[in-house]
Structure formats: C-alpha cells, structure tokens
Design an enzyme around this catalytic site. Structure first.
Site, PDB file in Angstrom:
ATOM      1  N   LYS A  84       8.978  -4.111   0.760  1.00  0.00           N
ATOM      2  CA  LYS A  84       8.409  -2.910   0.941  1.00  0.00           C
ATOM      3  C   LYS A  84       9.141  -2.458   2.464  1.00  0.00           C
ATOM      4  O   LYS A  84       8.687  -2.739   3.392  1.00  0.00           O
ATOM      5  CB  LYS A  84       6.846  -3.009   1.125  1.00  0.00           C
ATOM      6  CG  LYS A  84       5.831  -1.775   1.151  1.00  0.00           C
ATOM      7  CD  LYS A  84       4.500  -2.317   1.312  1.00  0.00           C
ATOM      8  CE  LYS A  84       3.648  -1.151   1.325  1.00  0.00           C
ATOM      9  NZ  LYS A  84       2.272  -1.856   1.283  1.00  0.00           N
ATOM     10  N   GLU A 118      -0.916   5.107   0.993  1.00  0.00           N
ATOM     11  CA  GLU A 118       0.034   4.660   0.183  1.00  0.00           C
ATOM     12  C   GLU A 118      -0.268   5.008  -1.252  1.00  0.00           C
ATOM     13  O   GLU A 118       0.655   5.189  -2.076  1.00  0.00           O
ATOM     14  CB  GLU A 118      -0.090   3.161   0.464  1.00  0.00           C
ATOM     15  CG  GLU A 118       0.457   2.884   1.956  1.00  0.00           C
ATOM     16  CD  GLU A 118       0.064   1.303   1.962  1.00  0.00           C
ATOM     17  OE1 GLU A 118       1.312   0.494   2.139  1.00  0.00           O
ATOM     18  OE2 GLU A 118      -0.887   0.666   2.294  1.00  0.00           O
TER      19      GLU A 118
END
Length: 122
Positions: free
Chosen positions: A100, A21
């Site tokens: 997200k 990420e």
C-alpha cells in the site's frame, strides 16, 4: 522447487479501514511468487506445462479491484487462496507481497506492506 514471479502488479482499489480509503480508493502493488515445477515446460516449450501468468494476473486484478475490505491482510489472503485453488494442479505454494504505497497515516515512509506464504514454498 522452481518459481514464477509476477513482480509489482499495480491496481487501483478501495480497501481500507478509513472512510476516505473506501471512497477515494488508492493504488496497490502486488508481487506474487508461485512454487511449481518448471522442468517439463523448460524441456518441451509447452505453455500447458507451466502456469499461465496472464491468468494469475487476472486473478489478482479481480480481487484487488473487486469488493472492498478493511485490511490488506485480507486482500493478500484472498489472492493466495484463489491462486492455490485455481492452479492447484501446478502450484504447490504461493507468496503474496501486497504493498500500500500511500496509506493515509502521518509521517515519512515509502509504503506499508504485508507478506504472506501459503502452501509448500521453500
């Protein structure tokens, strides 16, 4: 109480607890609601009597596209804190929904999100 809503602002950032990420990054969507009084702005048609949402957008962008953190809770908190500080003369409360859309977890889902409210918001 009146509200200004900035809906589904989209940015690319590098937040997350997993190494991929912070290396690859991902999209984030932010909705910000501001508790304010819009009566004078409505009566006078004067931008100085309201919150300039282009400036709120810039605050959100600088945080989401800025220094990476592990948690979306932290990103949302930073946005709420910055908005309340920068627009303290006009904003009494803020609600931040941070989405997200593509977290790296197995399964089928639309997204994950956090929803926080700070200050006086009804």
């Amino acid at each position: 109480m009146d509200y200004i809503h900035l809906n589904e602002l989209e940015f690319y950032g590098y937040h997350g607890a997993l190494p991929e990420e912070t290396k690859l990054g991902q999209r984030f969507r932010v909705t910000v609601s501001l508790a304010t009084n819009l009566a004078e702005a409505g009566k006078t048609d004067n931008l100085d009597k309201t919150v300039n949402y282009a400036e709120v957008y810039s605050v959100c962008q600088s945080i989401v596209e800025g220094e990476p953190v592990k948690l979306i809770e932290t990103v949302a908190e930073k946005i709420a804190t910055a908005v309340l500080a920068e627009f303290a003369d006009k904003v009494t409360g803020v609600r931040v929904v941070l989405v997200k859309p593509d977290p790296p977890i197995p399964g089928h889902y639309a997204s994950v999100s956090v929803d926080i409210t700070r200050g006086h918001f009804r």
